[in-house]
Enzyme design. Structure first.
Site, PDB file in Angstrom:
ATOM      1  N   LYS A 113      25.094  25.780  37.504  1.00 37.48           N
ATOM      2  CA  LYS A 113      23.596  24.909  38.355  1.00 37.48           C
ATOM      3  C   LYS A 113      23.080  26.046  39.015  1.00 37.48           C
ATOM      4  O   LYS A 113      21.816  25.628  39.358  1.00 37.48           O
ATOM      5  CB  LYS A 113      24.152  23.693  39.182  1.00 37.48           C
ATOM      6  CG  LYS A 113      25.404  22.755  38.322  1.00 37.48           C
ATOM      7  CD  LYS A 113      25.727  22.134  39.585  1.00 37.48           C
ATOM      8  CE  LYS A 113      27.039  22.434  39.361  1.00 37.48           C
ATOM      9  NZ  LYS A 113      28.201  21.697  39.742  1.00 37.48           N
ATOM     10  N   LYS A 151      29.184  31.925  32.338  1.00 34.50           N
ATOM     11  CA  LYS A 151      29.083  30.325  32.385  1.00 34.50           C
ATOM     12  C   LYS A 151      27.396  30.023  32.575  1.00 34.50           C
ATOM     13  O   LYS A 151      27.020  30.501  33.834  1.00 34.50           O
ATOM     14  CB  LYS A 151      29.974  30.112  32.878  1.00 34.50           C
ATOM     15  CG  LYS A 151      30.002  30.183  34.349  1.00 34.50           C
ATOM     16  CD  LYS A 151      30.918  29.636  34.536  1.00 34.50           C
ATOM     17  CE  LYS A 151      30.626  29.429  36.220  1.00 34.50           C
ATOM     18  NZ  LYS A 151      32.201  28.920  37.065  1.00 34.50           N
ATOM     19  N   LYS A 176      31.590  34.451  44.955  1.00 30.01           N
ATOM     20  CA  LYS A 176      30.711  33.951  45.645  1.00 30.01           C
ATOM     21  C   LYS A 176      30.773  34.943  47.401  1.00 30.01           C
ATOM     22  O   LYS A 176      30.084  34.495  47.946  1.00 30.01           O
ATOM     23  CB  LYS A 176      31.715  32.064  46.002  1.00 30.01           C
ATOM     24  CG  LYS A 176      30.688  31.838  44.831  1.00 30.01           C
ATOM     25  CD  LYS A 176      31.188  30.192  45.736  1.00 30.01           C
ATOM     26  CE  LYS A 176      30.569  28.623  44.016  1.00 30.01           C
ATOM     27  NZ  LYS A 176      31.381  27.829  44.939  1.00 30.01           N
TER      28      LYS A 176
HETATM   29  P1  TYM Z   1      32.131  21.936  39.010  1.00 26.47           P
HETATM   30  O1  TYM Z   1      32.019  21.274  40.088  1.00 26.47           O
HETATM   31  O2  TYM Z   1      32.027  23.379  39.086  1.00 26.47           O
HETATM   32  O3  TYM Z   1      32.544  21.218  37.913  1.00 26.47           O
HETATM   33  C1  TYM Z   1      33.022  20.376  37.736  1.00 26.47           C
HETATM   34  C2  TYM Z   1      33.823  20.400  35.968  1.00 26.47           C
HETATM   35  O4  TYM Z   1      32.712  21.242  34.737  1.00 26.47           O
HETATM   36  C3  TYM Z   1      33.887  22.238  34.139  1.00 26.47           C
HETATM   37  N1  TYM Z   1      32.739  22.988  33.937  1.00 26.47           N
HETATM   38  C4  TYM Z   1      32.433  23.552  32.868  1.00 26.47           C
HETATM   39  N2  TYM Z   1      33.055  24.099  31.800  1.00 26.47           N
HETATM   40  C5  TYM Z   1      32.915  24.400  30.403  1.00 26.47           C
HETATM   41  N3  TYM Z   1      31.271  24.456  30.785  1.00 26.47           N
HETATM   42  C6  TYM Z   1      31.323  25.241  32.110  1.00 26.47           C
HETATM   43  N4  TYM Z   1      30.164  26.375  31.956  1.00 26.47           N
HETATM   44  C7  TYM Z   1      30.944  24.592  32.630  1.00 26.47           C
HETATM   45  N5  TYM Z   1      31.045  24.763  34.192  1.00 26.47           N
HETATM   46  C8  TYM Z   1      31.978  23.917  34.928  1.00 26.47           C
HETATM   47  C9  TYM Z   1      34.347  22.800  35.884  1.00 26.47           C
HETATM   48  O5  TYM Z   1      36.245  23.029  34.711  1.00 26.47           O
HETATM   49  C10 TYM Z   1      34.995  21.578  36.247  1.00 26.47           C
HETATM   50  O6  TYM Z   1      35.806  20.632  35.325  1.00 26.47           O
HETATM   51  N6  TYM Z   1      36.644  23.058  42.131  1.00 26.47           N
HETATM   52  C11 TYM Z   1      36.243  21.936  41.174  1.00 26.47           C
HETATM   53  C12 TYM Z   1      36.034  20.553  41.477  1.00 26.47           C
HETATM   54  C13 TYM Z   1      37.121  20.324  42.106  1.00 26.47           C
HETATM   55  C14 TYM Z   1      38.413  20.225  40.952  1.00 26.47           C
HETATM   56  C15 TYM Z   1      39.277  19.590  42.264  1.00 26.47           C
HETATM   57  C16 TYM Z   1      38.281  20.199  39.625  1.00 26.47           C
HETATM   58  C17 TYM Z   1      37.584  19.871  43.484  1.00 26.47           C
HETATM   59  N7  TYM Z   1      39.236  19.676  43.274  1.00 26.47           N
HETATM   60  C18 TYM Z   1      40.799  18.671  41.209  1.00 26.47           C
HETATM   61  C19 TYM Z   1      39.765  19.039  39.202  1.00 26.47           C
HETATM   62  C20 TYM Z   1      40.544  18.929  40.222  1.00 26.47           C
HETATM   63  C21 TYM Z   1      34.626  22.982  40.451  1.00 26.47           C
HETATM   64  O7  TYM Z   1      34.330  23.190  41.450  1.00 26.47           O
HETATM   65  O8  TYM Z   1      33.629  21.780  39.611  1.00 26.47           O
END
Ligand code: TYM
Length: 331
Positions: free
Chosen positions: A195, A192, A111
């Site tokens: 969004k 992957k 990023k």
């Molecule tokens: P985020 O908002 O990008 O995604 C939320 C969850 O969706 C999963 N995910 C996917 N799983 C499978 N295939 C994909 N293409 C895919 N894209 C997203 C992510 O692995 C995630 O579980 N940093 C985190 C948010 C966060 C968080 C936390 C998660 C902040 N604090 C504490 C767990 C615990 C994030 O950006 O997820």
């Protein structure tokens, strides 16, 4: 009872990767575990964002989680910025995490790449995520494959903290789905699903109408060759569709491979489109009801924040003691 914690960014939209990789399991953990889920609005501020739409995107994300099946009587759902303990713990953990380990994080490198000015918040992103998790004495974190490195950092920081200040923090473990841990972009199946994908055609949004879902799946990039075979290296497009189909129907990828043996890619796409449309129909219906009553979503989030705060406040009390801070005398 096992404590489960996880979070999602407030994009206001959710894609099939979020759902199959993480959110569907959040729904399943309710009741069986003490489940705490968070819309991470503070994480959304680490890159350029529009303050005029953040609140609405946060509310929509919460509504989507409720539509996906989160039940406020069986889990805690809240917004990260509503519970101050997250930012306080982030500071303490900042003094334990190292610049070297944060700089090496893949997401920071991706990023931050090519940007003239990168916020300190982006570098610190994984520490805030560690604070989210560690503030709740979390045992398990259901996440997709892309969050693996961040979870490892949270574990490392917890272990280091305990080593330095005495046993204080619970060291969490990540849990990953057996299938669809990394749902890939339909137009570019080596990246992957996300969004922020360049081509919106490659991302299946949970609120896409059935005709749009079907069109996106029908135009998915497949591979040269013609056999429906699960081989992620050689046939990433076909393998991704097989994983989506398996995860959406609750049947194994091997099962579908056998069923579609000798059939064309078109048949695989038709089956996948049908399964995804069917999977999302109840969610889309529930979302329509929730979206009509934003006040109800806000009330659920307020009650969730109060519950979350009472847990996090206890953990933070222990953390402050361990760190040797002078207690504030009240009264
Ligand atoms: P985020 O908002 O990008 O995604 C939320 C969850 O969706 C999963 N995910 C996917 N799983 C499978 N295939 C994909 N293409 C895919 N894209 C997203 C992510 O692995 C995630 O579980 N940093 C985190 C948010 C966060 C968080 C936390 C998660 C902040 N604090 C504490 C767990 C615990 C994030 O950006 O997820």
């Amino acid at each position: 009872m096992t404590r489960v914690f996880s979070g999602i960014q407030p994009s206001g939209e959710m894609h099939l990767g979020n759902y199959l990789g993480a959110v569907r399991r959040w729904v399943g953990e309710q009741g069986a575990a003490d489940a705490v889920y968070c819309v991470v609005d503070l994480h959304a501020m680490t890159v350029a964002y529009d303050p005029a739409t953040l609140a609405e995107r946060t509310r929509r994300t919460a509504a989507l989680l409720l539509a996906a099946g989160l039940d406020p009587s069986r889990c805690t759902l809240f917004v990260q910025s509503h519970v101050r303990e997250h930012t306080e713990l982030t500071w303490y953990l900042n003094c334990v995490a190292t610049y070297g380990e944060l700089r090496r994080m893949t997401q920071f490198k991706e990023k931050g790449q090519g940007q003239e000015s990168v916020s300190a918040g982006l570098l610190d992103y994984p520490v805030l995520m560690a604070a989210d998790i560690l503030a709740y004495d979390t045992d398990e974190v259901p996440i997709g494959d892309d969050q693996r490195q961040h979870l490892e950092l949270a574990r490392d920081v917890a272990v280091r903290f305990n080593h330095r200040f005495g046993d204080t923090l619970v060291v969490p473990r990540g849990t990953f789905p057996g299938v669809a841990a990394r749902v890939m972009d339909l137009q570019n199946p080596t990246a992957k699903m996300s969004k922020s994908s360049e081509s919106p055609q490659g991302t299946l949004l949970l609120l896409d109408p059935p005709a749009v879902l079907t069109k996106k799946i029908r135009s998915a990039v497949t591979d040269s060759g013609s056999t429906v075979r699960y081989a992620p290296e050689e046939q990433p497009g076909v393998s991704n569709l097989l994983e989506i189909l398996g995860a959406a129907t609750g049947r194994s990828v091997g099962d579908w491979e056998a069923e579609l043996d000798g059939r064309r890619y078109g048949d695989l796409k038709d089956a996948t489109a049908e399964a995804v449309v069917e999977l999302l129909a109840p969610l889309q219906e529930r979302y329509a009801t929730l979206a009509a009553d934003p006040g109800e979503v806000d009330r659920i989030l307020a009650a969730g924040a109060a519950k979350a705060e009472s847990v996090a406040a206890g953990v933070l009390g222990r953390v402050r003691d361990a760190l040797g801070l002078l207690p504030k005398v009240t009264g």
